[in-house]
Design an enzyme around this catalytic site. Structure first.
Site, PDB file in Angstrom:
ATOM      1  N   HIS A 187      41.844  42.090  47.632  1.00  0.00           N
ATOM      2  CA  HIS A 187      42.431  40.918  47.259  1.00  0.00           C
ATOM      3  C   HIS A 187      42.663  40.765  45.506  1.00  0.00           C
ATOM      4  O   HIS A 187      43.320  40.061  44.951  1.00  0.00           O
ATOM      5  CB  HIS A 187      41.851  39.643  47.460  1.00  0.00           C
ATOM      6  CG  HIS A 187      43.001  38.572  47.677  1.00  0.00           C
ATOM      7  ND1 HIS A 187      43.674  38.282  46.992  1.00  0.00           N
ATOM      8  CD2 HIS A 187      42.834  37.456  48.591  1.00  0.00           C
ATOM      9  CE1 HIS A 187      44.440  37.216  47.452  1.00  0.00           C
ATOM     10  NE2 HIS A 187      43.900  36.723  48.619  1.00  0.00           N
ATOM     11  N   ARG A 188      41.630  41.814  44.846  1.00  0.00           N
ATOM     12  CA  ARG A 188      41.751  41.651  43.326  1.00  0.00           C
ATOM     13  C   ARG A 188      43.103  42.294  42.940  1.00  0.00           C
ATOM     14  O   ARG A 188      43.461  42.143  41.763  1.00  0.00           O
ATOM     15  CB  ARG A 188      40.879  42.662  42.884  1.00  0.00           C
ATOM     16  CG  ARG A 188      39.336  42.104  43.156  1.00  0.00           C
ATOM     17  CD  ARG A 188      38.162  43.162  42.983  1.00  0.00           C
ATOM     18  NE  ARG A 188      38.518  44.463  43.553  1.00  0.00           N
ATOM     19  CZ  ARG A 188      37.567  45.346  43.181  1.00  0.00           C
ATOM     20  NH1 ARG A 188      36.622  45.451  42.152  1.00  0.00           N
ATOM     21  NH2 ARG A 188      37.949  46.575  43.982  1.00  0.00           N
TER      22      ARG A 188
END
Length: 214
Positions: A187-188
């Protein structure tokens, strides 16, 4: 090998990963596979090629973050495919999978699997993947979540295709083969909308498989 797998799995716990599932109708793919199977094309090769074609349209899903600070849009699409071998697991690479003809890709995949099972893979043949495909459908597994390999933006878990009753937009029912694809992503790098768009493209390719030979 077990030590290396353990190290990677523990490292993966530090990644802010999330998961998205997507249903894909496979009737057309199943028929297409029957047609190309005599030419040496496996279902795994079809999934790898479809994923590579979808990644070419959604490069953020092919990106990576190796140290928590540096984000890289990879110029190559190298599909790593999980292979079970005696004593562990290894992920041979189909390098530049989006650029390979389906039949050449299938030939390369067969060679890689043979080398993997003979423990003859060179590090360059399993160490530089940008996206991973893990397929347990051949074992009858209908769905599962895959653990994200460190340094990868996403990994796709492919379940078995099973007959399912589906309703169309007019309310008519029919039985079609459907599989569930689950993707775990970093999700980064990848956001929910990015992953949903990628999965829509992947499904569209699988449901219209003639494009895999273009």
């Amino acid at each position: 090998m077990s030590k290396a797998v353990s190290k990677n799995m523990v490292e993966s716990l530090s990644i802010a990963a999330f998961r998205v599932g997507y249903p894909v109708v496979t009737d057309a793919l199943d028929a297409f596979h029957d047609k190309v199977k005599p030419k040496g094309v496996t279902m795994t090769a079809l999934f790898a090629k479809a994923a590579a074609m979808a990644l070419a349209q959604h490069p953020v899903v092919n990106a990576s973050c190796k140290d928590g600070k540096s984000f890289t849009f990879n110029s190559n699409i190298n599909i790593a495919v999980a292979v079970a071998i005696n004593g562990g697991l290894i992920t041979p690479l189909l390098q530049d999978a989006d650029k390979l003809d389906l039949y050449l890709l299938s030939k390369k995949w067969k060679e890689l699997v043979e080398k993997a099972r003979a423990k003859q893979l060179q590090p360059r043949e399993y160490n530089s993947g940008t996206f991973t495909v893990s397929d347990l459908g051949m074992f009858g597994v209908d769905r599962f979540d895959a653990i994200l390999p460190p340094g990868h933006g996403a990994i796709m878990a492919v379940g078995a295709s099973n007959p399912t009753v589906l309703a169309d937009k007019d309310g008519f029912f029919s039985v079609k083969n459907k599989m569930l694809v689950n993707v775990t992503a970093d999700h980064r790098i990848v956001y929910g909308a990015d992953l949903a768009a990628f999965l829509q493209t992947f499904a569209r390719i699988v449901e219209n498989p003639e494009s895999l030979t273009l």
